[in-house]
Each structure stands twice: as C-alpha cells, then as structure tokens.
Motif scaffolding. Structure first.
Motif, mmCIF file in Angstrom:
data_model
loop_
_atom_site.group_PDB
_atom_site.id
_atom_site.type_symbol
_atom_site.label_atom_id
_atom_site.label_comp_id
_atom_site.label_asym_id
_atom_site.label_seq_id
_atom_site.Cartn_x
_atom_site.Cartn_y
_atom_site.Cartn_z
ATOM 1 N N ARG A 168 71.395 13.787 -24.135
ATOM 2 C CA ARG A 168 72.234 14.432 -23.112
ATOM 3 C C ARG A 168 71.470 15.552 -22.412
ATOM 4 N NH1 ARG A 168 74.896 18.987 -23.142
ATOM 5 N NH2 ARG A 168 74.838 19.270 -25.413
ATOM 6 N N GLU A 169 70.809 16.406 -23.191
ATOM 7 C CA GLU A 169 70.075 17.523 -22.594
ATOM 8 C C GLU A 169 68.877 17.027 -21.786
ATOM 9 O OE1 GLU A 169 69.198 19.931 -25.984
ATOM 10 O OE2 GLU A 169 71.104 21.035 -25.857
ATOM 11 N N THR A 170 68.229 15.950 -22.256
ATOM 12 C CA THR A 170 67.117 15.366 -21.508
ATOM 13 C C THR A 170 67.591 14.833 -20.158
ATOM 14 O OG1 THR A 170 65.969 14.751 -23.551
ATOM 15 C CG2 THR A 170 65.309 13.585 -21.544
ATOM 16 N N ALA A 171 68.822 14.308 -20.145
ATOM 17 C CA ALA A 171 69.400 13.794 -18.899
ATOM 18 C C ALA A 171 69.938 14.905 -18.008
ATOM 19 C CB ALA A 171 70.512 12.801 -19.212
ATOM 20 N N GLY A 172 69.944 16.134 -18.528
ATOM 21 C CA GLY A 172 70.414 17.273 -17.737
ATOM 22 C C GLY A 172 71.919 17.311 -17.569
ATOM 23 N N LEU A 173 72.662 16.774 -18.550
ATOM 24 C CA LEU A 173 74.124 16.744 -18.456
ATOM 25 C C LEU A 173 74.747 17.751 -19.413
ATOM 26 C CD1 LEU A 173 74.827 12.891 -18.396
ATOM 27 C CD2 LEU A 173 74.723 14.460 -16.445
ATOM 28 N N LYS A 174 75.844 18.351 -18.985
ATOM 29 C CA LYS A 174 76.646 19.195 -19.868
ATOM 30 C C LYS A 174 77.598 18.287 -20.652
ATOM 31 C CE LYS A 174 76.535 23.196 -16.768
ATOM 32 N NZ LYS A 174 77.338 24.140 -15.955
ATOM 33 N N GLN A 175 78.188 18.825 -21.697
ATOM 34 C CA GLN A 175 79.118 18.028 -22.505
ATOM 35 C C GLN A 175 80.277 17.511 -21.665
ATOM 36 O OE1 GLN A 175 80.122 20.652 -25.769
ATOM 37 N NE2 GLN A 175 78.401 19.933 -27.025
ATOM 38 N N THR A 176 80.777 18.350 -20.771
ATOM 39 C CA THR A 176 81.887 17.932 -19.901
ATOM 40 C C THR A 176 81.472 16.764 -19.017
ATOM 41 O OG1 THR A 176 82.674 20.219 -19.825
ATOM 42 C CG2 THR A 176 83.549 18.706 -18.174
ATOM 43 N N GLU A 177 80.265 16.831 -18.474
ATOM 44 C CA GLU A 177 79.781 15.781 -17.576
ATOM 45 C C GLU A 177 79.573 14.463 -18.321
ATOM 46 O OE1 GLU A 177 77.294 18.512 -14.369
ATOM 47 O OE2 GLU A 177 76.356 17.987 -16.286
ATOM 48 N N LEU A 178 79.026 14.544 -19.531
ATOM 49 C CA LEU A 178 78.867 13.312 -20.314
ATOM 50 C C LEU A 178 80.224 12.733 -20.666
ATOM 51 C CD1 LEU A 178 77.245 11.226 -21.875
ATOM 52 C CD2 LEU A 178 77.187 12.805 -23.825
#
Length: 270
Positions: free
Chosen positions: A21-31
């Motif tokens: 998730r962090e590698t993709a640059g997404l926050k928990q809400t966005e994922l």
C-alpha cells in the motif's frame, strides 16, 4: 491473541499489505475505497487484528499490483482462520478411522446445526463478539467434512438425554437440531445413542470425552474441560477412556432405540 501460529501468519500478511500500500502511495482510506472495505478494516488487517477474507486479498493484490503475491497468502490465512483448539482437533479427526464421543452438556459439535452452534456460543460468558461467534460457528461447520471423507470413518456418539431436551436457541432451533440428528443417525457409518437420565448404571459421569483410533493403529483419548481440552496419548490412559466409552455404549439405548427416542421427542414438541 493467544494463538502464536495464527498471530505470526496474520502479522506477516499485515506487513505485506502495508508495504504494498505504501509503495503504491495509497492511504488506508484510499485502499479501502478501491477494494470495497472501510478504513477500519484496512487498519485492523495491517495490525493483525482482523483476519482478511479471500476476496480482500484478491482485490488488494489487483489494486496494489502485487502480481499474485498477496493473493498467494490466502492458503496461509485459511489454515489459521479457525482457533488453534479447533485446528488441532480437526487434524486428529482427519487422521481417525474410528471416533467415539460421549457428550454430557450439549449436542456434540460435529452433530450441531449452524443455528444451534450459534445459540450455544451466544450463551458463553464472558461474551464473545459477533466476529468471534461467526469464526467459531464457521470452524465448527467446517469440521463436518469428516462425515464425507473417503474412506468413511466409523463415527459413534452417545448423548445424554438432557442435551436433547434443553431448548438451546429456543423451540424452533431445538426442533431443527433433533431433525438433523435423525438425518445424521441414518448414515451407514454413523451411530447415535441416547443415555437416558433414568439409567442407574453409568460408567462415566464426570464430563465429556472422545476416543479416536488413528490410521496407524494408535488410540487417543480426548478429555474435554471448561477452558482447555486434553489429548492423552499414554497407552494406559487411552485404554481406560476406551473401556469407559465401551461401557457407556452398552448402558445407553441402542442406535435403533435412540432414533425412536428422538422421534418421540420431536412428537412431544409438535
């Protein structure tokens, strides 16, 4: 979590999801928005507080571009989805060619309907959460594969009369449970017996237990307890458990008499 094996697996899964998730640059809400789950669920999975469903891992793998690495963890998660106590006894049941069970306080787990199992878990104090109840009921139902395994194991059960009369979950749940016992009791590799309350002779009145005969010829005894069951592999102890079970079967109603007894109870509930 007291299950170290499950905790290790879930922590590894959580770390991988967070890393991707962090590698993709997404926050928990966005994922969460992308895969159809709430932020709280994403957080709980990453912290190993919730067990992800297969659909969760498939969607996360696709959205995060993990190339099947997250989806491949479904097998590991599935193996620890159920409580360790359930996993351990399920392994023994899977190896058994013959199993006998005496149950004193409620219908044996392998004979329970989902509704009965849920109602039984709902009576537990301290109370389980809804998620815990769902997990326990699913685990109990999953163990029923022992009835379908080939070659068929020989399965016998002795139920105290009181367990059939106790309306766990209410009259409708009780009726469905009795009907289920009649169905299972008609299987050629299953025998269900009832120990009448009126029996003066009783070889064991100190709790539920099981006898398991494994493929390799070993006989085990499983002694139920309030918090933790105990498996005995010591030959002398297993022999005593097996002897007591044989005596209880002899003292109980025969399988044919027992099914007739259950049918009679059903008639009384009409």
């Amino acid at each position: 979590m007291e299950d170290e094996e499950a905790e290790a697996v879930l922590r590894a899964v959580g770390r991988q999801i967070k890393l991707w998730r962090e590698t993709a640059g997404l926050k928990q809400t966005e994922l969460g928005d992308a895969i159809g789950y709430g932020e709280d669920m994403i957080s709980a999975v990453e912290r190993a507080k919730r067990i992800p469903q297969p659909d969760f891992l498939d969607r996360a793998d696709e959205v995060l571009g993990a190339g099947g690495k997250l989806a491949a963890m479904k097998k590991d998660v599935e193996e620890v989805r159920y409580p360790k106590k359930v996993r351990d006894i399920a392994k023994l049941e899977d190896e058994a060619v013959e199993m006998g069970a005496y149950t004193a306080l409620h219908i044996h787990g392998l004979l329970q309907t989902p509704e009965y199992a849920r109602a039984l878990h709902e009576t537990r104090r301290p109370a389980y959460t809804e998620e815990e109840i769902d997990r326990l009921v699913a685990a109990r139902m999953a163990r029923k594969v022992v009835f379908e395994r080939v070659p068929r194991p020989f399965l016998t059960f002795v139920q105290e009369e009181a367990t059939l009369r106790r309306p766990v979950g209410g009259k409708m749940v009780q009726r469905q449970q009795l009907e289920h016992l009649l169905e299972v009791g008609k299987l050629r590799h299953v025998e269900i017996q009832v120990m009448p309350t009126s029996r003066a002779d009783h070889a064991h009145v100190s709790g539920s237990f099981r006898v398991l005969k494994l493929k390799g010829g070993q006989t085990l005894g499983y002694l139920a307890a309030e918090l933790h069951g105990r498996v005995t592999t010591e030959p002398r102890e297993a022999q005593i458990v097996e002897m007591r079970y044989g005596m209880i079967r002899a003292q109980a109603l025969s399988p044919r008499e027992s099914l007739a007894f259950i049918e009679k109870l059903l008639g009384e509930e009409t």
